[in-house]
Structures are given as structure tokens and as C-alpha cells.
Design an enzyme around this catalytic site. Structure first.
Site, PDB file in Angstrom:
ATOM      1  CD  GLU A  67      -6.179  -4.399  -0.786  1.00 26.10           C
ATOM      2  OE1 GLU A  67      -6.054  -3.343  -1.454  1.00 26.10           O
ATOM      3  OE2 GLU A  67      -5.602  -4.586   0.320  1.00 26.10           O
TER       4      GLU A  67
ATOM      5  CE  LYS B  64      -5.627  12.450  -3.420  1.00 28.57           C
ATOM      6  NZ  LYS B  64      -6.277  11.127  -3.293  1.00 28.57           N
TER       7      LYS B  64
ATOM      8  NE  ARG C 159      -0.946  -5.358   0.019  1.00 32.84           N
ATOM      9  CZ  ARG C 159      -0.725  -4.238   0.681  1.00 32.84           C
ATOM     10  NH1 ARG C 159      -1.727  -3.635   1.271  1.00 32.84           N
ATOM     11  NH2 ARG C 159       0.476  -3.740   0.777  1.00 32.84           N
TER      12      ARG C 159
END
Length: 620
Positions: free
Chosen positions: A364, A277, A392
Site C-alpha cells: 500500500e 490453494k 499503512r
């Protein structure tokens, strides 16, 4: 002319040599950094996935072959090489291109993304559709290691493996989500990718790839991996996938050769690639969390444009500092976040009381039901989830929290229009979605101090079930709050901000401050006296306020930084139709359509509830 300037589509890269591909990747990185320095975006993951995007379009016949990106944080290079090089300068700006893949934007964006863990399911649907049509097109799903923790990703893998569908899943593993990766899956992938034994075997297989010994080498690799590393067998193979990797995802030569070989192997396959990253930009490599989305910066020095000290605090900081203060006073308080500790401010408590702070990864639904379990066992959980991501966990809020009357404090950060992230991230549906659920209190603070006091109120016996506290992204109003003593907020009670007799203005949340500005302007410029109430609670609705309003005026304006359909406007209309028919109610807020990206100021004006819009509605 640079090599990148000659690339107008994937067909332009397919005749390049490996050396030229390396040059192209370097130029894409420089261009990406140049653009994102001015128009902020999700830079870190995209820098790490440049070679992956180039290799995929180099090997596969896109757009006939389909590439489905998960989330979209890593898809900037994909956009740049699929005919949107110049448009990328407008990335995430008003009327510009979206920061995420979007089907209406390009034929190469095969599926719209923005929320995590969806790529495997979508790609599987495309692969099955291709099979039913008798097509030989290939389908590739790209998913990050962080997104792999989402339950939907595992559901997709389980289904794809059992169906034996021809699909390639690429696991783009950079060992981090936004914050440091968490959980057993993270540890599992780390074990695979960092084992000396494993990598020695992997390197041997790499030396034989592309030769006549490819299949024999792959079989040996799979067997050796299971025996020397995993002992009990590969997780992915147990789901019906043939596992390949881990390989260097920033080595364009290795990537293109491996993908070309895998393209001709049928059935469900998973290629594990390791990327860095922030690859190629030192500041982003050294602080991967900050450079996930760094804001504007100097591309030469890497110095970020940090707002001057002394301005209003961000709501996430108010939440984080207040949570820590409450947790120090009450040992029953625990905190839960689905991979957003730094984004929501929960990292403040995590640093001081780590044993009572839980980052559950991108999950979630699990976060909500895990919080319900904590509540059932006598703890008081503060579960912080971005408003758009809470969509969600709708069933979990109903079935596992509200139905059982469990005291869970659900803090919805990024509620309302969030700005440049666009339609996938605006938190505008929460009030309409949750208003219908019994046993649930829904509140929204006017400012920083109100947020602090609502959080305190949630810990008191006055609220014996679940409560939602929603608040926006970014800076507050500048209201003093640090060190101010806690004060309970009467549950279900709003407050009068300005008395009047000509028209009533009912607002909820920080947008009420813009309403107050419009009320002052109406008094100064038109002599209009507006009866302005900050409702504070959508549920229960303050009926005493409603009775007072209906006894004094014949016209009501409601304002909410949320969908007009189903929220405060509908709640007020329901009361008026039953108790005071004949009163006119006009609703300002987010209209019944999806709102694209832009600054909050631009989008608020587009939706018609800026200060000027509220003033004009009062005058009209």
C-alpha cells in the site's frame, strides 16, 4: 466417532501416525467446507494450509513454542485443532469467534493478525524476548508468497538475518494472493519451485533427510541451488537466512520430518513450502480467485449462492465501470491497486486497458508513492485501496502526495463497518485520520450516482490537488447510474435533502439514506420537521450549510459510518463552538472502541446509528 472429534488440542495429535495424520487432514477439510458453506469465510488458502497447520502443532510444543500466522487467511485448521472445533461453527458471526487469529481468543493465537506482512516482525520480537529471558522456546512465522511483497516483511527478514536470531520462517507459497501473483518476487519464487533441475536436486535431498547425512545433504542442496538455479545466490541467504526447500506443503509426512529436523537447527532459517490453494475441493482448486472467499455454497455440488440479478449494483462495480469510461475519454488517467484488482473493480479496466492499469502487489505504501510519481510526471492516477489498508500508507499520503499538492485520486473502498471480517478490516478511522492533512479534499457519496459524479469531478480542474473518495462495501441504494451523463459536483458543497425547523440532521456518505428514512418516519409519526443536509464533503466543510443550520435550529445530530471521534461530529462541533456557542450537537457513529465481527446491520445497531437509532435521537 471421527478422528477429528477426538482432537481437543495439539497434544491429542502428537501421538498419531503419519497415516492417521493424513486421515485427520482429510476430516479437517471436510469439516471446514461444511462450516464455511453456511458461514462464509476465507476458504481457499485455509484448505491449502491444512497439512501445514497440523504439522506445526505436531512437531512444535505449542503454546510454549510460538506460531505466528500472517494475515490469518490460512489459519482455519489451526483454530479447529486448538480447542475451537465446535466454536468454528460460529466463525465470523456476531458474538462468535473471529475469522483471524486473536490473542484474547486463545493462548494458541500468539499474535493478532488480519493485515498482511506482519508475522516475521512479530515473531522476531518474540524470539528476541525468549533469548533475553534465557528461554529455549521456538518461534515460527508463517507468511504467504503474496504477503512477502509487503515492505514490512522484507524489513523483518533483513533485521532477523542480521541479528542471527533463532527463528524459523515458513514461506507458504501457493503462487497466488487473492488475484494472480504479481512482481519480481513472485517470478523469483516461481522459478525456484518449478525448475526441473531444482526439483531433481530437491528430491535427492529429501531422500537423505532424517539420516546421518542430513547436514551434508542440506549443504549440497544449498550449493547446488545457487549454482544450478540462482546463479548469483539465494535472495534469502543474502539476507542472512539458511534456505530450505521447496518442499510439498501438502505432504504431511514430508512436512513433519522436515520440521522436526529444522527445529534443532539454530539461527534464522526459511523453509519454502508449496501448497495448493483450495486443496482437496475441486471447485476451489479450479477457480482460486473466486474461492478465496466464496460466500455461501452447497458443499456437495460447489454451487455458490449468487444474489439474483436485478438488485442494486455493488459500489466496486460502479467504481470499476466508471473508471473505464473516464479512462477511455482521458488518456492521462492511470489506475493503481495493491493486489485488490477484482475486489475493488479495477479488473474491469485491466481487461480493456492493461497498459494503464498497475497491480503493484500487497504494497500500500508503494502504491500511494508510485501514484504520486505518476502524478508528478503529468498522469492522473486513480489509486484504489481498502480503507483499513490505507492506514499503512498514512505517511505517504502526507509526505508524498498532500505536501506536494499532487493530483492523486485516492478511492477508499470498504469504508465504514465492513461486517464479518471484524475489527482488523472495519474502515472507520479514515475520516478522522485524514481530516487534519492540508491540501486534501475528503468526500463521500450518498449513492451510486454520486460516486460516479465525484469520480468525474476529480478529473476536472476544479480539484487541482489530492482527493479522497470513500465508499462502503457491498450493494448501493439502487439509484440509476449506468448510462447517466456525468455532472460535476461543486467542491466543498453539500445539498439539502429535507427542509425543517425543529432539529438538524447532518450526514455524510450512504448512511444519509438511513437518515432520510428516519426523517420521513419522524414527520409521519411525530410531526417533527427535520432539516436534513447531505454534507458530501468532510473537507472542506460547507460553511454556508453550517451557517444556515445554526440560524434555524438549536439542536444538531451528526451521523457518520466512521469514528465519531475526529470526523464529521468533531468538524461540526468545532464550527459551532466558534460561531454559534449554545447549540447542542449530538454525534452518532462508531464509538471510541474496536468493533468486532457481525453483519453490517447488527454492528450498525450495536454502534447506535441504525435508522431506528437516528429516529430515536431525533425524538429525544
Amino acid at each position: 466417532m471421527s478422528l477429528l472429534e477426538t482432537i481437543n488440542g495439539p497434544e491429542d495429535i502428537r501421538g498419531l501416525s503419519v497415516k492417521q495424520l493424513e486421515t485427520l487432514c482429510s476430516e479437517i477439510r471436510r469439516y471446514m467446507i461444511e462450516c464455511c458453506a453456511k458461514n462464509p469465510g476465507h476458504l481457499g488458502a485455509s484448505l491449502g494450509a491444512v497439512e501445514l497447520a497440523v504439522a506445526l502443532h505436531y512437531v512444535f510444543d505449542t503454546p510454549t513454542d510460538k506460531i505466528v500466522w500472517d494475515v490469518g487467511h490460512q489459519a482455519y485448521a489451526h483454530k479447529i485443532i486448538t480447542g475451537r472445533r465446535e466454536q468454528f461453527r460460529t466463525n465470523r458471526t456476531y458474538k462468535g469467534i473471529s475469522g483471524f487469529p486473536k490473542m484474547s481468543e486463545s493462548v494458541y493465537d500468539t499474535f493478532g493478525t488480519g493485515h498482511s506482512s506482519t508475522s516475521v516482525s512479530a515473531a522476531l520480537g518474540m524470539a528476541v524476548a525468549a533469548k533475553l529471558a534465557g528461554s529455549d522456546e521456538k518461534v515460527v512465522a508463517v507468511i504467504g508468497d503474496g504477503a512477502l511483497t509487503g515492505g514490512m516483511a522484507l524489513e523483518g527478514l533483513n533485521n532477523a538475518g542480521s541479528m542471527k536470531t533463532d527463528i524459523l520462517v515458513i514461506l507458504n507459497d501457493n503462487h497466488i494472493s487473492i488475484d494472480q501473483g504479481m512482481g519480481a518476487l513472485h517470478n523469483y519464487l516461481l522459478k525456484i519451485s518449478t525448475s526441473e533441475t531444482y526439483n531433481r536436486i530437491k528430491n535427492h535431498i529429501w531422500e537423505t533427510i532424517g539420516s546421518s547425512r542430513l547436514r551434508r545433504g542440506v549443504q549440497k542442496f544449498m550449493f547446488s541451488t545457487k549454482m544450478a538455479i540462482l546463479k548469483s545466490g539465494s535472495l534469502f541467504e543474502s539476507l542472512g537466512f539458511r534456505y530450505f526447500g521447496a518442499i510439498d506443503g501438502n505432504d504431511i509426512g514430508q512436512l513433519t520430518t522436515t520440521l522436526a529436523s529444522l527445529r534443532n537447527i539454530r539461527g534464522p532459517k526459511l523453509l519454502h513450502v508449496i501448497t495448493k490453494k483450495g486443496k482437496g475441493y475441486k471447485p476451489a482448486e479450479q477457480d482460486q480467485t473466486v474461492w478465496h472467499a466464496p460466500g455461501t455454497f452447497d458443499p456437495e455440488t460447489g454451487v455458490r449462492s449468487i444474489p439474483a440479478a436485478g438488485g442494486p449494483a455493488r459500489y466496486q462495480d460502479v467504481f470499476g465501470e466508471t473508471l473505464l469510461e473516464l479512462a477511455k475519454a482521458d488518456r492521462n488517467i492511470v489506475a493503481v491497486t495493491p493486489a485488490m484488482a477484482s475486489g475493488c473493480g479495477m479488473n474491469i479496466m485491466m481487461r480493456e486497458i492493461p497498459e494503464r492499469t498497475f497491480d503493484v502487489g500487497i504494497a500500500e505504501q508503494h502504491a500511494v508513492t508510485f501514484s504520486a510519481g505518476l502524478a508528478a510526471a503529468g498522469r492522473l492516477p486513480f489509486c484504489n485501496i481498502y480503507s483499513s489498508f490505507m492506514q499503512r500508507a498514512y505517511d505517504n499520503v502526507i509526505h508524498d502526495v498532500a505536501l506536494q499538492g499532487l493530483k492523486v485520486v485516492l478511492c477508499l473502498d470498504r469504508a465504514g463497518l465492513v461486517g464479518e471480517d471484524g475489527a482488523t478490516h472495519h474502515g472507520v478511522f479514515d475520516m478522522a485520520a485524514f481530516r487534519a492533512i492540508p491540501n486534501l479534499v475528503i468526500a463521500s457519496p450518498l449513492n451510486e450516482l454520486e460516486l460516479r459524479n465525484l469520480m468525474y469531478t476529480a478529473t476536472l480542474p476544479d480539484i487541482d490537488g489530492p482527493i479522497i473518495i470513500r465508499y462502503p462495501r457491498g450493494a448501493g441504494e439502487g439509484t440509476p447510474w449506468r448510462g447517466v451523463g456525468f455532472k460535476p459536483v461543486p467542491v466543498g458543497k453539500g445539498r439539502l435533502l429535507h427542509d425543517g425547523k425543529d432539529v438538524a440532521l447532518l450526514t455524510i456518505g450512504p448512511i444519509g439514506n438511513r437518515g432520510a428514512e428516519a426523517v420521513r418516519k419522524a414527520a409521519e409519526e411525530r410531526g417533527t420537521q427535520v432539516l436534513h443536509y447531505d454534507m458530501r464533503f468532510l473537507k472542506p466543510l460547507d460553511e454556508e450549510i453550517m451557517k444556515d443550520v445554526c440560524s434555524k435550529v438549536r439542536r444538531i445530530i451528526t451521523v457518520e459510518d466512521a469514528s465519531v471521534t475526529g470526523g464529521l461530529h468533531d468538524a461540526v462541533c468545532s464550527f459551532v463552538s466558534e460561531h454559534a456557542p449554545g447549540i447542542t450537537v449530538r454525534g452518532l457513529g462508531v464509538p471510541d472502541r474496536f468493533i468486532e465481527q457481525g453483519s453490517v446491520k447488527q454492528l450498525t445497531h450495536e454502534c447506535g446509528f441504525s435508522t431506528d437509532d437516528i429516529f430515536n435521537a431525533i425524538v429525544e
